[in-house]
Design a protein around this motif. Structure first.
Motif, mmCIF file in Angstrom:
data_model
loop_
_atom_site.group_PDB
_atom_site.id
_atom_site.type_symbol
_atom_site.label_atom_id
_atom_site.label_comp_id
_atom_site.label_asym_id
_atom_site.label_seq_id
_atom_site.Cartn_x
_atom_site.Cartn_y
_atom_site.Cartn_z
ATOM 1 N N PRO A 477 0.799 -1.236 0.000
ATOM 2 C CA PRO A 477 0.000 0.000 0.000
ATOM 3 C C PRO A 477 0.827 1.281 0.000
ATOM 4 C CG PRO A 477 -0.918 -1.587 1.544
ATOM 5 C CD PRO A 477 0.377 -2.163 1.069
ATOM 6 N N ASP A 478 2.000 1.267 0.651
ATOM 7 C CA ASP A 478 2.801 2.491 0.722
ATOM 8 C C ASP A 478 3.910 2.540 -0.313
ATOM 9 O OD1 ASP A 478 4.437 0.546 1.720
ATOM 10 O OD2 ASP A 478 5.047 1.635 3.527
ATOM 11 N N ALA A 479 3.905 1.606 -1.273
ATOM 12 C CA ALA A 479 4.955 1.553 -2.285
ATOM 13 C C ALA A 479 4.689 2.563 -3.402
ATOM 14 C CB ALA A 479 5.070 0.154 -2.869
ATOM 15 N N GLN A 480 5.764 2.978 -4.061
ATOM 16 C CA GLN A 480 5.634 3.906 -5.172
ATOM 17 C C GLN A 480 4.823 3.294 -6.304
ATOM 18 O OE1 GLN A 480 6.687 7.154 -5.296
ATOM 19 N NE2 GLN A 480 5.557 7.221 -7.230
ATOM 20 N N GLY A 481 4.964 1.969 -6.503
ATOM 21 C CA GLY A 481 4.211 1.294 -7.552
ATOM 22 C C GLY A 481 2.715 1.414 -7.365
ATOM 23 N N THR A 482 2.256 1.383 -6.112
ATOM 24 C CA THR A 482 0.822 1.526 -5.846
ATOM 25 C C THR A 482 0.359 2.939 -6.147
ATOM 26 O OG1 THR A 482 0.950 -0.179 -4.134
ATOM 27 C CG2 THR A 482 -0.955 1.284 -4.084
ATOM 28 N N VAL A 512 -7.058 6.923 -0.531
ATOM 29 C CA VAL A 512 -7.099 8.147 0.277
ATOM 30 C C VAL A 512 -5.697 8.503 0.740
ATOM 31 C CG1 VAL A 512 -7.912 9.148 2.446
ATOM 32 C CG2 VAL A 512 -9.494 7.875 1.013
ATOM 33 N N ASN A 513 -4.953 7.504 1.205
ATOM 34 C CA ASN A 513 -3.576 7.757 1.652
ATOM 35 C C ASN A 513 -2.695 8.247 0.509
ATOM 36 O OD1 ASN A 513 -4.342 6.936 4.177
ATOM 37 N ND2 ASN A 513 -3.349 4.935 4.078
ATOM 38 N N VAL A 514 -2.893 7.699 -0.680
ATOM 39 C CA VAL A 514 -2.121 8.143 -1.842
ATOM 40 C C VAL A 514 -2.429 9.599 -2.146
ATOM 41 C CG1 VAL A 514 -1.881 7.884 -4.346
ATOM 42 C CG2 VAL A 514 -1.833 5.863 -2.866
ATOM 43 N N ASP A 515 -3.701 9.987 -2.069
ATOM 44 C CA ASP A 515 -4.070 11.375 -2.348
ATOM 45 C C ASP A 515 -3.483 12.329 -1.311
ATOM 46 O OD1 ASP A 515 -5.424 10.703 -4.608
ATOM 47 O OD2 ASP A 515 -7.419 10.778 -3.720
#
Length: 737
Positions: A477-482, A512-515
């Motif tokens: 979930p916290d990877a750049q690929g995601t 949401v975390n990505v945003d």
């Protein structure tokens, strides 16, 4: 400012019982209110108005069970066995039935329905959907979910309960964080050589912190304040509260050692060192309040919470401390045989003077060596990666960490953070039949995108025009690929809307975390511009110089870059990870850069003001530029050293927390203060001023007429009283009047 604070200091000294009563009454009232109302901390990080948040809000309306936070139950059969065996299957089904009836659970999706069973049949993953968001899930509900694993475990299965619902539940401050306070006390005892003097900064700081913290806890019923914001406020309140009183008390004791009357000394200490404290506190408050320019509500509240704590710390230093000085009276006067008294009488250069002479003997060499060292420390900062932490950063041995690791090993890291895709078919071309055909094509196309591990078929909701697809990334979930995959899906969604009228919105906790991370990354440069601009303007007003603000700003940026480099080396590369208790390397919390820049800006300006003010004062009295450095800088050396060590100790105490948000922030602040105080302010600053000479204090005449005059050095204070009057007042104080 100096005259106003001088009068405030003498008033607080004389009316010490009144001031102490006011502080105690305020503390009692706020603590009583907090005791009755309690707190309502909110641990959710979101950006209202973002695509992911809007889609999540819509999903909660049409399908509450899918729109809430999710949990996981992982079942593992013993080696050589399969979950399909009767005993294990019965135990697993019993656990799923109990989970479906657990408090606040909206739905349980068995492994067979989602296909999350490993090929060897040993491990299966069940989804638990809550009908509410993570902050609304009670701790008792989580305990109940853990208890549902009992039937499966009795049947012989190994179970792990985790998922996003077990994300951060608040930061718990324990006894290990008190180590920083103990170290601060030791530093104060060494600095003052007196237990009474050493205890005053602690009493003042803890009293101010208690008032601020209780008030913030009450405000949690009005604003969404997270435990991370509270922890940041505690760190700042302790650190600046001790430091600010240290600056004032050090000046007071120095004046007493030279024979100044006690009340006069208290007023002058507040008018001189207190002026610098107020100014320094203002810079911290402005920097923290500047977090509001980022446009993220939880970060704005975090900054304002810290700012409130700093304001209270300044109030305590400028009102409560003079009152305590009144109660202490002449007991704070250093004994004639003490090290403090000998230091005031001695003509021998102290360590600070020797250090300043060494750094200014060849200033160009000092500047080049210092800048080169900071640049080397900053090199790793180029690889800084930002994300919001997930359960992969949870403490080793916790149920959520074990579930995360088991899912990653059995199915892939992406199953720990699936994406939800909300499809709105209200405007689909071809009606319901066209919508079904298009969504089938969408599911097929999404499977072909790079970085996609799995896609579920569209699932209907209570709304006839909304359907949900689940997409599992191939990365964590916290990877750049995601993060890249989220943007790829959104690009693909634009084409789907254009050709068919079907709208796709990517949502879920991971999206949401990505945003949030993307918003924070995009706001870093504008925020840095605001902080740098403030630095230039504030120092321009205080020192009425062009070189001093420019030098201070460049030094601040070098300190920040070095701190970023150290964070990358420890939390991404794993250097000293075992020593510092870093359980997993990878991206650091996405709001670390703005928090570090805001806090370190204020602290760096503290040290800049205290170091340069003494130099400027000597120069203003007609001294030679280089001689002013050698006479004015050493006076701040001892105090700034003690203040920096206290700051480092307090921040380092929070590095021991097993929290993926607080740990890197505390480490970055401790390292940033170390570099800024000892390398930038006490090494590079004197060297640069010596290098440029008189030009350091040049200011164009037209600009001098525009800028307001701010006295933080006490030039406007009234002359000292006659000796006889002073002696009389000292006798009154000694009798306790």
């Amino acid at each position: 400012m100096a005259s106003l604070l001088y009068r405030l200091g003498r008033f607080s000294f004389r009316r010490r019982r009144l001031l102490l009563s006011i502080w105690l009454a305020a503390l009692a009232a706020i603590v009583a209110g907090f005791g009755v109302a309690g707190s309502a901390l909110d641990e959710q990080f979101s950006i209202p108005g973002s695509q992911s948040q809007q889609a999540l809000d819509r999903l909660k309306e049409v399908e509450p069970a899918a729109g809430g936070v999710s949990g996981q139950i992982v079942f593992t059969a013993p080696p050589g066995h399969r979950l399909s065996e009767r005993t294990y299957a019965a135990g697993m089904q019993a656990t799923l039935r109990e989970a479906a009836h657990a408090p606040q659970v909206g739905a349980v999706i068995p492994p067979q329905k989602t296909g999350t069973v490993t090929p060897d049949g040993r491990t299966a993953l069940a989804q638990v959907q809550y009908a509410v968001s993570a902050p609304a899930v009670k701790t008792s509900s989580l305990d109940a979910l853990r208890d549902t694993a009992e039937p499966a475990e009795k049947a012989g299965l190994t179970t792990h309960v985790g998922g996003a619902v077990f994300g951060t539940r608040g930061v718990q401050i324990g006894s290990t964080e008190v180590i920083g306070v103990v170290v601060a006390l030791v530093v104060l005892v060494i600095t003052f050589g007196s237990l009474l003097a050493a205890g005053m900064p602690l009493v003042t700081a803890i009293g101010g912190l208690a008032v601020a913290l209780s008030g913030l806890m009450l405000l949690t019923h009005v604003f969404s304040i997270s435990s991370t914001a509270i922890t940041l406020a505690v760190m700042l309140g302790l650190a600046v509260g001790i430091d600010y009183t240290l600056f004032i008390l050090s000046r007071h004791r120095s004046q007493l050692a030279r024979g100044m009357e006690v009340e006069e000394s208290a007023g002058r200490a507040l008018g001189t060192a207190g002026s610098a404290v107020v100014f320094a506190g203002l810079t911290v408050v402005v920097a923290l309040a500047g977090l509001s320019v980022v446009g993220i509500p939880f970060l704005t509240v975090m900054g304002l919470s810290g700012a409130v704590t700093v304001v209270v710390a300044v109030l305590a230093a400028t009102t409560l401390l003079p009152a305590l000085l009144g109660f202490a009276g002449r007991r704070l006067v250093p004994k004639p045989t003490s090290r403090a008294a000998r230091r005031e009488r001695s003509d021998r250069p102290a360590m600070g003077a020797r250090w300043i002479r060494a750094t200014t003997r060849r200033p160009l060499v000092t500047v080049l060596a210092g800048v080169a060292a900071l640049v080397v420390l900053a090199i790793p900062a180029r690889e800084l990666q930002l994300a919001l932490p997930d359960n992969g950063s949870a403490p080793q041995g916790s149920t959520q960490r074990e579930a995360y690791d088991t899912v990653s090993d059995a199915f892939g890291p992406g199953f720990n953070g699936p994406l939800l895709i909300l499809a709105d078919t209200a405007h689909a071309r071809g009606g319901a039949r066209g919508a079904r055909s298009e969504l089938t094509q969408v599911a097929s196309d999404l499977k072909k995108l790079p970085g996609v591990a799995a896609v579920t078929p569209p699932q209907p909701t209570s709304s006839r025009t909304d359907q949900v697809l689940q997409l599992v990334p191939a990365t964590a979930p916290d990877a750049q690929g995601t993060q890249d995959l989220v943007h790829s899906v959104r690009d693909y969604a634009d084409g789907v809307r254009d050709r068919s009228g079907v709208s796709l919105a990517v949502t879920g906790t991971t999206a949401v975390n990505v945003d949030v991370s993307s918003k924070l990354s995009a706001s870093l440069v504008p925020f840095a511009a605001v902080v740098v601009g403030l630095c230039l303007i504030i120092l321009l007003i205080v020192f009425r110089s062009l070189v001093v603000p420019l030098k201070a700003t460049i030094g601040f940026l070098l300190s920040v870059a070095a701190a970023f480099g150290a964070v990358v080396a420890v939390f991404q590369w794993g250097w000293l990870a075992d020593v510092l208790g870093v359980t997993r390397t990878g991206p650091v919390v996405s709001f670390l850069p703005v928090i570090l820049m805001a806090v370190l800006f204020g602290l760096a300006m503290d040290y800049e003001v205290f170091v340069v003010a003494g130099i400027h004062e000597e120069y203003a009295h007609g001294g030679d530029a280089k001689e002013a450095i050698r006479r004015g800088a050493p006076g701040a050396f001892r105090v700034v050293t003690a203040a920096a060590l206290i700051m480092i100790a307090v921040f380092a105490g929070f590095v021991t927390l097993d929290d993926a948000i607080v740990k890197p922030i505390a480490f970055a602040l401790a390292f940033g203060v170390l570099v800024d105080a000892f390398v930038v302010r006490m090494t590079l600053v004197p060297a640069v001023l010596a290098l440029v000479g008189r030009a350091a204090w040049w200011l164009p005449k037209w600009l001098a007429r525009i800028l307001p005059t701010v006295d933080i050095e006490g030039r406007g204070l009234p002359p000292l009283a006659a000796d006889g009057a002073a002696d009389g007042r000292e006798r009154e104080v000694s009798r306790g009047r």
